[in-house]
Design a protein around this motif. Structure first.
Motif, mmCIF file in Angstrom:
data_model
loop_
_atom_site.group_PDB
_atom_site.id
_atom_site.type_symbol
_atom_site.label_atom_id
_atom_site.label_comp_id
_atom_site.label_asym_id
_atom_site.label_seq_id
_atom_site.Cartn_x
_atom_site.Cartn_y
_atom_site.Cartn_z
ATOM 1 N N LEU A 242 -15.659 -11.244 6.621
ATOM 2 C CA LEU A 242 -14.725 -10.929 6.991
ATOM 3 C C LEU A 242 -14.289 -9.332 6.505
ATOM 4 C CD1 LEU A 242 -12.615 -13.598 5.249
ATOM 5 C CD2 LEU A 242 -13.052 -13.452 7.764
ATOM 6 N N GLN A 243 -15.337 -8.815 6.110
ATOM 7 C CA GLN A 243 -15.683 -7.490 5.867
ATOM 8 C C GLN A 243 -15.965 -6.723 6.917
ATOM 9 O OE1 GLN A 243 -18.507 -7.441 2.042
ATOM 10 N NE2 GLN A 243 -16.677 -7.355 1.193
ATOM 11 N N VAL A 244 -17.186 -7.124 7.569
ATOM 12 C CA VAL A 244 -17.308 -7.002 8.650
ATOM 13 C C VAL A 244 -16.334 -6.404 9.667
ATOM 14 C CG1 VAL A 244 -18.637 -6.728 11.127
ATOM 15 C CG2 VAL A 244 -19.700 -7.257 8.702
ATOM 16 N N LEU A 245 -15.840 -7.451 10.113
ATOM 17 C CA LEU A 245 -14.290 -7.077 10.483
ATOM 18 C C LEU A 245 -13.586 -6.537 10.459
ATOM 19 C CD1 LEU A 245 -13.071 -9.018 13.544
ATOM 20 C CD2 LEU A 245 -12.067 -10.829 12.173
ATOM 21 N N ARG A 246 -13.435 -6.695 8.504
ATOM 22 C CA ARG A 246 -11.962 -5.629 8.465
ATOM 23 C C ARG A 246 -12.086 -4.367 8.831
ATOM 24 N NH1 ARG A 246 -11.982 -5.617 2.869
ATOM 25 N NH2 ARG A 246 -13.756 -4.343 3.241
ATOM 26 N N ASP A 247 -13.561 -3.668 8.647
ATOM 27 C CA ASP A 247 -14.073 -2.718 8.729
ATOM 28 C C ASP A 247 -14.003 -1.907 10.011
ATOM 29 O OD1 ASP A 247 -15.076 -2.614 6.201
ATOM 30 O OD2 ASP A 247 -16.626 -3.027 6.789
ATOM 31 N N GLU A 248 -14.550 -2.862 10.925
ATOM 32 C CA GLU A 248 -13.809 -2.574 12.365
ATOM 33 C C GLU A 248 -12.210 -2.444 12.733
ATOM 34 O OE1 GLU A 248 -15.216 -5.191 16.546
ATOM 35 O OE2 GLU A 248 -15.909 -5.453 14.872
ATOM 36 N N ILE B 68 -2.926 -5.171 14.656
ATOM 37 C CA ILE B 68 -4.000 -4.537 13.489
ATOM 38 C C ILE B 68 -4.301 -4.566 12.512
ATOM 39 C CG2 ILE B 68 -5.399 -4.258 15.782
ATOM 40 C CD1 ILE B 68 -5.785 -1.423 15.370
ATOM 41 N N GLY B 69 -3.271 -3.731 11.761
ATOM 42 C CA GLY B 69 -2.700 -3.010 10.903
ATOM 43 C C GLY B 69 -2.797 -4.213 9.676
ATOM 44 N N ARG B 70 -1.729 -5.198 10.512
ATOM 45 C CA ARG B 70 -1.481 -6.309 9.651
ATOM 46 C C ARG B 70 -2.956 -7.156 9.240
ATOM 47 N NH1 ARG B 70 2.707 -9.337 12.343
ATOM 48 N NH2 ARG B 70 2.862 -7.372 13.883
ATOM 49 N N ARG B 71 -3.085 -7.413 10.499
ATOM 50 C CA ARG B 71 -4.456 -8.116 10.657
ATOM 51 C C ARG B 71 -5.777 -7.419 9.255
ATOM 52 N NH1 ARG B 71 -4.123 -12.354 13.743
ATOM 53 N NH2 ARG B 71 -2.664 -11.594 12.433
ATOM 54 N N ALA B 72 -5.655 -7.211 9.462
ATOM 55 C CA ALA B 72 -6.744 -5.603 8.529
ATOM 56 C C ALA B 72 -6.198 -6.257 7.164
ATOM 57 C CB ALA B 72 -6.703 -4.177 8.236
ATOM 58 N N ALA B 73 -5.127 -5.837 6.887
ATOM 59 C CA ALA B 73 -4.310 -6.354 5.092
ATOM 60 C C ALA B 73 -4.354 -7.406 5.071
ATOM 61 C CB ALA B 73 -2.817 -5.553 5.117
ATOM 62 N N GLU B 74 -3.753 -8.892 5.774
ATOM 63 C CA GLU B 74 -4.187 -9.596 5.367
ATOM 64 C C GLU B 74 -5.538 -10.063 5.441
ATOM 65 O OE1 GLU B 74 -1.084 -11.471 8.944
ATOM 66 O OE2 GLU B 74 -3.009 -12.083 8.953
ATOM 67 N N ASP C 184 -7.651 -8.121 4.393
ATOM 68 C CA ASP C 184 -8.070 -7.710 2.637
ATOM 69 C C ASP C 184 -7.930 -9.072 2.028
ATOM 70 O OD1 ASP C 184 -9.301 -5.219 2.235
ATOM 71 O OD2 ASP C 184 -7.423 -4.425 3.027
ATOM 72 N N ALA C 185 -6.827 -9.329 1.899
ATOM 73 C CA ALA C 185 -5.932 -10.410 0.883
ATOM 74 C C ALA C 185 -6.886 -11.016 0.890
ATOM 75 C CB ALA C 185 -5.066 -10.780 1.286
ATOM 76 N N ARG C 186 -7.687 -11.897 1.530
ATOM 77 C CA ARG C 186 -8.336 -13.153 2.454
ATOM 78 C C ARG C 186 -9.876 -12.895 1.347
ATOM 79 N NH1 ARG C 186 -8.830 -18.286 1.823
ATOM 80 N NH2 ARG C 186 -10.028 -19.637 3.429
ATOM 81 N N ILE C 187 -10.283 -11.977 1.386
ATOM 82 C CA ILE C 187 -11.386 -11.006 1.081
ATOM 83 C C ILE C 187 -11.188 -11.292 -0.498
ATOM 84 C CG2 ILE C 187 -13.054 -9.695 0.931
ATOM 85 C CD1 ILE C 187 -12.727 -8.501 3.429
ATOM 86 N N ALA C 188 -10.198 -10.438 -1.005
ATOM 87 C CA ALA C 188 -10.227 -10.944 -2.199
ATOM 88 C C ALA C 188 -10.436 -11.762 -2.603
ATOM 89 C CB ALA C 188 -8.921 -10.321 -3.575
#
Lengths: 133, 133
Positions: free
Chosen positions: A98-104, B84-90, B92-96
């Motif tokens: 998920l971190q890889v995906l997020r960074d992308e 993609i901004g929203r997906r990235a925020a999601e 982040d939350a999921r990773i946390a």
DNA sequence: CTAGAACCTCCCCTGGAGGGGAGAGTCAAG
DNA sequence: CTTGACTCTCCCCTCCAGGGGAGGTTCTAG
């Protein structure tokens, strides 16, 4: 205690308690003559255990195995330690993905902000994503 | 080009191409008289776009919306950037969340190694998890 | 002309943890 | 005795991206 009371005292739904019976993590002590599920006081503790185990990411099938070990008189500790060790490793892997995906996504986002929509190639669906592919 | 050739050239299955038609992300240009799906060369690019979008975590329903914007002549960039901004925020939350869970598992694991299985309370299913609840 | 490959639609299946509701039986109070 | 609350089983539905297969056309090579 019948299922409705158990559900209410546990703070959950009757459907959930029936489902737990079906998958074998919280079975009634006995059935009344008319087929009603009858539970003892310990059902409440059992319910809390199931929830605690779910909360640390165990699935009902795994929880059932833990309970089965216990019911066979074995201490499930070893099994549980294995299980949580494996689950932790899986989580590490998943987190890394998920971190890889997020960074992308973040880098796509940054790049997109510097692109001019008017310079979009009309033959492409979206240069933001095409460019990142 | 018929569906089989497209699938082969794209390196995927006929089922997938049909599914993409059904959800509206990759529809055939036309149908033959007998009802066969007929695709142009651009279908291959479209397919790659869909895959690229999936690879960054977009769902087919979202990809369909992007394509629909494009087909209406609008530039979907703004929409895509939002998405993609929203997906990235999601993410982040999921990773946390997953990190919290993993840390909890790790600490359960550490504690479990110091517990003596013989001192398990027989009334509990498993003190490793009960203790962590 | 015929066999078989390719195509069509339609329907069920996956997995996880239940939710919604039908239809039927049961229990308690008035 | 009846009404309404509770319970039972059984079946379908959710999400997501397809996979599997049935049963029926259509195309193509020999």
């Amino acid at each position: 205690m019948k299922i409705g009371e158990l559900a209410q005292r546990a703070g959950t739904s009757v459907k959930t308690i029936r489902y737990y019976d079906r998958v074998g993590v919280l079975c009634p002590e006995e059935r009344s003559e008319s087929g009603y599920r009858l539970y003892g006081e310990d059902a409440l503790d059992r319910y809390r255990f199931v929830r605690a185990a779910q909360a640390v990411g165990l699935r009902l099938g795994e929880i059932r195995e833990i309970i089965a070990l216990r019911d066979r008189g074995e201490t499930p500790c070893g099994f549980v330690v294995d299980l949580i060790g494996r689950r932790a490793a899986e989580l590490d892997a998943r987190i890394a993905e998920l971190q890889v995906l997020r960074d992308e996504l973040r880098s796509l986002d940054r790049r997109a902000r510097h692109l001019d929509p008017r310079r979009c190639d009309p033959r492409l669906v979206c240069h933001v994503i095409d460019a990142g592919a």
